[in-house]
Scaffold this active site. Structure first.
Site, short mmCIF file in Angstrom:
data_model
loop_
_atom_site.label_atom_id
_atom_site.label_comp_id
_atom_site.label_asym_id
_atom_site.label_seq_id
_atom_site.Cartn_x
_atom_site.Cartn_y
_atom_site.Cartn_z
N GLY A 11 0.78 -1.23 0.00
CA GLY A 11 0.00 0.00 0.00
C GLY A 11 0.82 1.28 0.00
N ASN A 13 1.49 3.07 -2.61
CA ASN A 13 0.78 4.01 -3.49
C ASN A 13 -0.43 4.61 -2.78
OD1 ASN A 13 1.89 4.30 -6.38
ND2 ASN A 13 2.14 2.12 -5.92
N LEU A 90 -3.87 -6.53 -7.43
CA LEU A 90 -3.38 -7.56 -8.36
C LEU A 90 -4.45 -8.60 -8.68
CD1 LEU A 90 0.23 -7.92 -6.89
CD2 LEU A 90 -0.64 -6.28 -8.56
N HIS A 109 0.39 1.36 -13.14
CA HIS A 109 1.16 0.20 -13.61
C HIS A 109 2.64 0.58 -13.63
CE1 HIS A 109 1.95 -3.57 -15.60
NE2 HIS A 109 2.79 -2.91 -16.38
N ASP A 150 -4.45 -3.77 -18.87
CA ASP A 150 -3.56 -2.61 -19.09
C ASP A 150 -3.75 -1.97 -20.46
OD1 ASP A 150 -2.42 -3.16 -16.58
OD2 ASP A 150 -0.89 -4.47 -17.45
C1 GAR Z 1 3.18 -1.10 -7.44
O1 GAR Z 1 4.46 -1.11 -8.00
C2 GAR Z 1 2.14 -1.04 -8.55
O2 GAR Z 1 2.51 -0.25 -9.62
C3 GAR Z 1 2.07 -2.50 -8.94
O3 GAR Z 1 2.10 -3.19 -7.71
C4 GAR Z 1 2.88 -2.44 -6.77
C5 GAR Z 1 2.07 -2.28 -5.50
O4 GAR Z 1 2.81 -1.65 -4.50
N1 GAR Z 1 0.87 -2.75 -9.70
C6 GAR Z 1 0.83 -3.62 -10.72
O5 GAR Z 1 1.76 -4.32 -11.05
C7 GAR Z 1 -0.52 -3.68 -11.44
N2 GAR Z 1 -0.42 -4.44 -12.64
P1 GAR Z 1 2.10 -0.92 -3.27
O6 GAR Z 1 1.10 -1.91 -2.65
O7 GAR Z 1 3.22 -0.62 -2.32
O8 GAR Z 1 1.41 0.33 -3.77
#
Ligand code: GAR
Length: 200
Positions: A11, A13, A90, A109, A150
């Site tokens: 989390g 982001n 995901l 992404h 995507d």
């Molecule tokens: C992030 O790097 C995001 O861009 C990626 O998962 C990670 C989650 O990190 N998303 C994907 O790959 C979607 N296809 P977070 O939980 O620390 O935000």
């Protein structure tokens, strides 16, 4: 603007959005609910710490995918969001959710779409792919979510250098710091301010 954020893991982001709300970069917006498919996601703790409703909707607790999809749709609809943000979610978002929230769902992404995206490219796998191919520049993309993987309309992108000696983990962190944690809050801010139109 009422926002529902969907997460699966750490989390960071989600945290970047909270930080931007706290310091005034995002105005007129509130995260009303955070939904995780994974009960152990640290993102749920971040949500509680910020006073958002934190909900787990795990496919493992439903008899089949159809039942999970319906529960996910209900879980999102219930909090009546104007915007749905996939922040490291995901899970393939089911068509019923995409139809209900047409052009109101955005995703972050960790690559420059159309490179290193689509089936099988998520999380660290994206950065493994980047290093295996030997490209010198990667980055992140914020896009609207449509029924493909995507494939939705691109809203924002930011490039990040790949460096000698990078591991997937090191590269992932650089892409987050230099791109994801900037363009995702920035996009949310522009949507909340009406500078980027949604739902059309
Ligand atoms: C992030 O790097 C995001 O861009 C990626 O998962 C990670 C989650 O990190 N998303 C994907 O790959 C979607 N296809 P977070 O939980 O620390 O935000």
């Amino acid at each position: 603007m009422r926002i529902c954020v969907c997460v699966s893991g750490g989390g960071t982001n989600l945290q970047a959005i909270y930080d931007a709300m706290d310091d005034g970069r995002i105005k007129n917006a509130e995260i009303v609910r955070v939904i995780s498919n994974n009960p152990g996601a640290y993102a749920l703790e971040r949500a509680k710490a910020h006073g958002s409703e934190a909900v787990c909707i795990s496919p493992k607790t439903f008899p089949d995918r159809e039942a999970f999809n319906e529960a996910l749709l209900a879980g999102i609809k219930e909090c009546n969001p104007e915007l749905v943000v996939l922040a490291g979610f995901l899970v393939n978002v089911p068509a019923c959710v995409i139809r209900e929230f047409k052009n109101r769902i955005i995703n972050i992404h960790p690559s420059l779409i159309p490179s290193f995206c689509g089936k099988g490219y998520y999380g660290l796998k994206v950065h493994e792919g980047v290093l295996a191919r030997g490209v010198k520049v990667t980055g992140a993309t914020v896009h609207f979510v449509d029924e493909g993987i995507d494939t939705g309309r691109i809203i924002a992108q930011k490039a990040v250098d790949v460096c000698e000696g990078d591991t997937p983990e090191i590269l992932q962190k650089r892409v987050m710091e230099q791109a994801e944690w900037i363009i995702l809050p920035d996009t949310v801010s522009k949507i909340a301010a009406g500078e980027i139109k949604i739902g059309e």
